[in-house]
Scaffold this motif. Structure first.
Motif, mmCIF file in Angstrom:
data_model
loop_
_atom_site.group_PDB
_atom_site.id
_atom_site.type_symbol
_atom_site.label_atom_id
_atom_site.label_comp_id
_atom_site.label_asym_id
_atom_site.label_seq_id
_atom_site.Cartn_x
_atom_site.Cartn_y
_atom_site.Cartn_z
ATOM 1 N N TYR A 322 0.835 -1.210 0.000
ATOM 2 C CA TYR A 322 0.000 0.000 0.000
ATOM 3 C C TYR A 322 0.866 1.255 0.000
ATOM 4 O O TYR A 322 0.611 2.211 -0.738
ATOM 5 N N LEU A 323 1.914 1.256 0.814
ATOM 6 C CA LEU A 323 2.790 2.432 0.888
ATOM 7 C C LEU A 323 3.487 2.703 -0.440
ATOM 8 O O LEU A 323 3.576 3.858 -0.876
ATOM 9 N N THR A 324 3.981 1.672 -1.081
ATOM 10 C CA THR A 324 4.757 1.874 -2.308
ATOM 11 C C THR A 324 3.870 2.066 -3.535
ATOM 12 O O THR A 324 4.224 2.810 -4.452
ATOM 13 N N GLU A 325 2.690 1.414 -3.563
ATOM 14 C CA GLU A 325 1.855 1.462 -4.759
ATOM 15 C C GLU A 325 0.780 2.538 -4.719
ATOM 16 O O GLU A 325 0.341 3.025 -5.758
ATOM 17 N N GLU A 326 0.346 2.935 -3.502
ATOM 18 C CA GLU A 326 -0.737 3.907 -3.406
ATOM 19 C C GLU A 326 -0.342 5.188 -2.680
ATOM 20 O O GLU A 326 -0.845 6.257 -3.028
ATOM 21 N N ALA A 327 0.496 5.076 -1.664
ATOM 22 C CA ALA A 327 0.844 6.250 -0.865
ATOM 23 C C ALA A 327 2.064 6.993 -1.390
ATOM 24 O O ALA A 327 2.440 8.030 -0.849
ATOM 25 N N GLY A 328 2.703 6.484 -2.444
ATOM 26 C CA GLY A 328 3.818 7.196 -3.057
ATOM 27 C C GLY A 328 5.130 7.119 -2.310
ATOM 28 O O GLY A 328 6.036 7.920 -2.547
ATOM 29 N N VAL A 329 5.280 6.146 -1.400
ATOM 30 C CA VAL A 329 6.529 5.992 -0.663
ATOM 31 C C VAL A 329 7.544 5.273 -1.546
ATOM 32 O O VAL A 329 7.237 4.267 -2.173
#
Length: 394
Positions: A322-329
């Motif tokens: 979720y962080l890498t694919e949606e939150a832009g991390v």
């Protein structure tokens, strides 16, 4: 409120959602969203795995712990609220008692979900709640800008779907909470007399003066939690309003029911109590004035698909995705060979007896020659990129 001393396992079954009064609102390639127009319940069905996640526990009418009072009413609820009343004190209610039970709510079908609008007549509050199906699961939001306070009462906090995906007494599973580096709360662990878990996302308000000693917990750095229940698991993220959220969790018995629950509570206005002359008889409670904090509070629910029986590592992986694919991390670690860091201690101070008198004396540990030999042995064994520090070499 009619509680019994001990929980007993009971069965949560249903023949079909349609039989239980649910109607299909929308679906996509992976999920279906059903809603009940009489009870305001919702259910998400994973078409691939067959798992059904409900907003309220099925079989709750047979719960031997909740009784027939306040806690049984809460099991029927999707929103638990606190508000400041006209007497300048805090009152509590839920959407079942305040709106659903007397039919003071409306349901509106959306293109991708459903919206329920709850009219709390006695509390003079109107709160809309939206469910939207996504390709990954379910998004639930409350738009604070659409909340209406038609009288003198002011909304303070509310809990969103406190029973969504809960585990019943007798089931094998656990809750995954971001307490420090992560912790597990096992279902039905018997700790009914212990205080329920509460963790403020990103830390508590440092300006608030605590009236009691808080429980010893680690910092909650991440606005998420997980549920692992047998062959099914879910990862939950607070995507909006997380800075005003706290995570709560209770096990069977501790939750005043037979269910193991976890969810987010949101503070939209703060309150504080002052004791003007040092005793409880002069307590003065004050409430934050003005508009509610943040425009929208939203929570995302991600049912997990795993090849094997799911565990907490699957929850962690889902949040990382979720962080890498949606939150832009994005990752910042460099792909370099890790170094081997070594600390050598030439000596230390040790207490010794000299003629019966305790004396602190320097005592040798690792000589310069010994340190060199250790490095040579490590190098011969294949160690590279070594970083050394030599302490107390005198």
């Amino acid at each position: 409120a009619g509680e019994t001393a001990e929980s007993e396992p009971f069965t949560m079954t249903y023949t079909s959602l349609e039989t239980d009064g649910f109607a299909l609102m929308t679906e996509n390639s992976r999920y279906q969203l059903h809603a009940n127009g009489k009870t305001a319940e919702v259910a998400v069905t994973d078409k691939k795995t067959g798992a059904v996640w409900t907003s309220n526990p099925l079989g709750r009418e047979e719960d031997p712990v909740a009784g027939n009072g306040r806690y049984k009413m809460q099991l029927n609820s999707q929103l638990l609220i606190q508000y400041a009343n006209k007497a300048k004190s805090v009152s509590i209610t839920n959407n079942y008692v305040g709106a659903v039970q007397n039919g003071s709510f409306a349901a509106e079908k959306l293109a991708d979900g459903v919206r329920f609008t709850f009219h709390f007549t006695r509390e003079e509050l109107v709160i809309p709640m939206e469910y939207r199906l996504t390709e990954d699961g379910l998004r639930v939001q409350v738009v604070n800008a659409d909340i209406r306070e038609t009288g003198e009462n002011r909304l303070l906090t509310y809990s969103v779907l406190p029973y969504f995906g809960c585990g019943v007494y007798g089931e094998e599973g656990y809750l995954v909470i971001p307490d420090g580096s992560g912790a597990l709360i096992r279902f039905n662990n018997g700790k009914k007399t212990a205080k329920s878990y509460t963790g403020y996302v990103y830390g508590s308000d440092v300006t608030a003066v605590a009236q009691t000693e808080p429980a010893v917990t680690e910092q909650v750095y991440l606005p998420m939690y997980g549920i692992v229940n047998g062959d099914n698991a879910m990862m939950v993220v607070c995507t909006e309003g997380d800075s005003n959220a706290k995570l709560t969790a209770s096990v069977s018995g501790q939750s005043k029911s037979s269910f193991n629950i976890c969810g987010f509570d949101f503070t939209v206005r703060d309150s504080d109590t002052y004791y003007m002359s040092g005793d409880n008889s002069t307590a003065l409670t004050v409430f934050e004035d003005g508009d509610m904090k943040t425009d929208t509070l939203a929570v995302r629910y991600y049912p997990l698909e795993t090849e094997d029986t799911p565990d907490y590592t699957d929850v962690a992986e889902a949040y990382r995705n979720y962080l890498t694919e949606e939150a832009g991390v994005t990752g910042t670690a460099e792909d370099t060979d890790p170094g081997l860091y070594l600390n050598f201690y030439g000596g230390t101070i040790k207490e010794k007896s000299v003629l019966g008198v305790p004396v602190k004396m320097k005592t040798a540990l690792t000589s310069f020659e010994q340190a060199g030999q250790i490095l040579q042995d490590l190098s011969d064994g294949g160690a590279e990129n070594m970083k050394e520090q030599y302490y107390n070499w005198t």
